[in-house]
Scaffold this motif. Structure first.
Motif, PDB file in Angstrom:
ATOM      1  N   ILE A  54      -8.720  -0.446  -2.083  1.00  0.00           N
ATOM      2  CA  ILE A  54      -7.974   0.345  -2.948  1.00  0.00           C
ATOM      3  C   ILE A  54      -8.934   1.535  -3.518  1.00  0.00           C
ATOM      4  O   ILE A  54      -8.616   2.713  -3.508  1.00  0.00           O
ATOM      5  N   THR A 112     -10.851   4.074  -1.502  1.00  0.00           N
ATOM      6  CA  THR A 112      -9.876   5.083  -1.000  1.00  0.00           C
ATOM      7  C   THR A 112      -9.217   6.008  -1.830  1.00  0.00           C
ATOM      8  O   THR A 112      -8.893   5.502  -2.882  1.00  0.00           O
ATOM      9  N   MET A 121      -6.593   8.377  -4.192  1.00  0.00           N
ATOM     10  CA  MET A 121      -5.285   8.090  -4.499  1.00  0.00           C
ATOM     11  C   MET A 121      -4.303   8.871  -3.745  1.00  0.00           C
ATOM     12  O   MET A 121      -3.295   8.480  -3.245  1.00  0.00           O
ATOM     13  N   HIS A 147      -3.651   6.958  -0.532  1.00  0.00           N
ATOM     14  CA  HIS A 147      -2.730   6.007  -0.592  1.00  0.00           C
ATOM     15  C   HIS A 147      -1.432   6.577  -0.395  1.00  0.00           C
ATOM     16  O   HIS A 147      -0.386   5.926   0.155  1.00  0.00           O
ATOM     17  N   ILE A 207       1.178   5.531   2.526  1.00  0.00           N
ATOM     18  CA  ILE A 207       2.271   4.829   2.367  1.00  0.00           C
ATOM     19  C   ILE A 207       3.470   5.664   2.730  1.00  0.00           C
ATOM     20  O   ILE A 207       4.391   5.342   3.289  1.00  0.00           O
ATOM     21  N   SER A 252       2.931   4.227  -4.255  1.00  0.00           N
ATOM     22  CA  SER A 252       1.734   4.305  -3.955  1.00  0.00           C
ATOM     23  C   SER A 252       0.583   4.316  -5.052  1.00  0.00           C
ATOM     24  O   SER A 252      -0.365   4.094  -5.179  1.00  0.00           O
ATOM     25  N   VAL A 293       0.140   1.101  -6.490  1.00  0.00           N
ATOM     26  CA  VAL A 293      -1.078   0.394  -5.610  1.00  0.00           C
ATOM     27  C   VAL A 293      -2.492   0.850  -6.125  1.00  0.00           C
ATOM     28  O   VAL A 293      -3.286   0.114  -6.410  1.00  0.00           O
ATOM     29  N   THR A 294      -2.510   2.259  -6.314  1.00  0.00           N
ATOM     30  CA  THR A 294      -3.880   2.737  -6.850  1.00  0.00           C
ATOM     31  C   THR A 294      -4.073   2.014  -8.221  1.00  0.00           C
ATOM     32  O   THR A 294      -5.362   1.502  -8.672  1.00  0.00           O
TER      33      THR A 294
END
Lengths: 248, 236
Positions: free
Chosen positions: B62, B65, B67, B70, B74, B107, B110-111
């Motif tokens: 994570i 990669t 943001m 992501h 997603i 997303s 997640v970041t």
């Protein structure tokens, strides 16, 4: 009564404890002395499983623990019967002096807060810190912090208090106040095991002195005897180096 | 072309309509990221078997990669999965029913989880091991030790980094425009192009973000002062 039987511990290839057996009677004050690296602190930390012994048995009054297969529950039970005073005090930094003393009572013993506070205040007054109840550890001198540490241990009313070099981290002028408090509680008949470098203090307070070297107990006896007439060469060497006034 | 100062104020008022969206995206991603990040940090610091490897892998992937990637992955991936599943199960609905802001929430969370886990982890590592030993020696369980002794101190040590993290997530939330969410930045874009006053509109957006950042800095500072009373010394 505390009985340690054949306690063994190694860190990798290093055998730190090579089978230690020791008995401490109720109300006895046992001082453990010895050169650094002799395993004294490790032995103390094995009693409450801060260090897990590889083998051996620990008995504290009615509790018996086989070290090599001690369960979480047994370790917890051992810790409830013991309390520890640390070289670096290890007061909870985010709690005041009073909260430090109350913490174990409230969280572990489930004592009502009022009762815990009452006992906390009483014990802090006893160690001479009645005016520092609400001070955070960072505001206290080393000697004051260590006295809070002693109050915190006393609060749990353990079967034995384990002192791990309680004055080693202190400025010389602060050692006296801590030793005075330990002496005072020793006189009240609380069972204590003290790892210390203060030979004078050991002689003064301990009912028995245990000399350790190389992970084993070399000899033990009443302080007057051990200091005046050490039997083993290893003990004599140690005393000569550390306390020339004892040398014969 | 001339700067129209009065339009900046006008634009600001219009941008305020999008303020709740920006705040919602920031709050959700910070909130979820904090919870997930804390779990990840604990799993790593306590070396929970198997899980700690997965957690470490998660963090490197994570953090490795962007943001924006992501969000795009997603957005594209989730719609594909949802549509395949609902089609197979015959549920009679599809990914079009998912609100666009949902993709941003997910997303960015997640970041945030990866970055936040590193902040909490460094906080946990900053707590002296003597603190744990003292708690254990009193007979506290691992959970009590964590909750009452370790975590509060770890959190206190993390406040400056956490403030920074929240500010980063606030600014990062502007990427939501990619999935057609109208946040402050997207609103500025709209205001700019409909009025042909780009500089003024973007300037208004900048002012709004700066104002929010100042508020966050203030809040962070206040929390730091409160929480760190015991660090610097002081009496309750």
């Amino acid at each position: 009564m505390i009985r340690l039987t054949d306690i063994r511990k190694s860190f990798g290839k290093d055998d730190v404890l090579r089978g230690i057996s020791l008995e401490v009677n109720k109300g006895e004050v046992v001082a453990i002395i010895g050169p650094s690296g002799s395993g004294k602190t490790t032995l103390l930390r094995c009693i409450n499983f801060l260090e897990r012994p590889d083998a051996g048995e620990i008995r504290i009054s009615d509790l018996y623990v086989n070290c090599s297969k001690a369960s979480k529950k047994e370790i917890h039970a051992l810790r409830r019967k013991t309390a520890m005073v640390f070289q670096q005090y290890n007061l909870f930094r985010h709690k005041t002096a009073l909260e430090n003393v109350m913490e174990g009572l409230v969280v572990v013993r489930k004592m009502p807060k009022d009762a815990a506070r009452e006992r906390g205040v009483r014990l802090l007054e006893k160690v001479g810190l009645g005016d520092k109840l609400d001070a955070y550890p960072s505001r206290l001198s080393g000697g004051q912090q260590q006295r809070v540490g002693i109050a915190r241990a006393l609060a749990m009313e353990p079967e034995v208090i384990l002192f791990d070099e309680p004055t080693s981290a202190l400025d010389p002028e602060l050692v006296g106040e801590v030793l005075a408090v330990i002496r005072q509680i020793a006189e009240e008949g609380i069972t204590m095991i003290i790892v210390t470098h203060e030979l004078g203090f050991a002689q003064d307070v301990a009912s028995r002195v245990v000399f350790m070297a190389g992970g084993a107990i070399v000899e033990e006896g009443p302080p007057a005897e051990l200091f005046a007439r050490p039997q083993e060469e290893r003990t004599k060497q140690f005393l000569r180096r550390l306390a020339p006034e004892y040398s014969i | 072309m001339k700067l129209d100062p009065s339009f900046i104020g006008e634009a600001l008022l219009k941008l305020l309509e999008a303020l709740p969206t920006t705040l919602a995206i920031t709050a959700v991603s910070v909130g979820c990221g904090f919870l997930a990040g804390t779990a990840i940090a604990l799993v790593r610091v306590y070396r929970v078997p198997v899980l700690h490897r997965l957690a470490a892998a998660w963090v490197t992937v994570i953090r490795g990669t962007p943001m924006l990637v992501h969000l795009l992955v997603i957005y594209a991936g989730l719609t594909l999965i949802v549509d395949t599943l609902t089609g197979r199960l015959g549920l009679g609905w599809n990914s079009a029913r998912i609100p666009m802001i949902g993709f941003a929430y997910l997303s960015f969370s997640v970041t945030a989880s990866a970055y936040c886990s590193e902040i909490i982890r460094s906080g946990l590592l900053a707590v002296d091991k003597g603190q744990r030993e003292a708690a254990q020696s009193l007979g506290m369980t691992a959970m009590q030790t964590l909750r009452r002794i370790i975590f509060p101190q770890a959190l206190a040590a993390s406040v400056p980094n956490l403030t920074n993290f929240v500010i980063g997530m606030l600014h990062g939330s502007t990427l939501a425009f990619v999935v057609s969410v109208v946040d402050i930045n997207a609103k500025a874009e709209i205001v700019a192009s409909t009025n042909w006053k780009f500089f003024e509109a973007y300037l208004a957006a900048a002012i709004l973000f700066w104002a929010m950042t100042i508020l966050l800095e203030r809040a962070g500072g206040a929390i730091e002062r409160r929480i760190n009373r015991y660090h610097k010394g002081g009496v309750a």
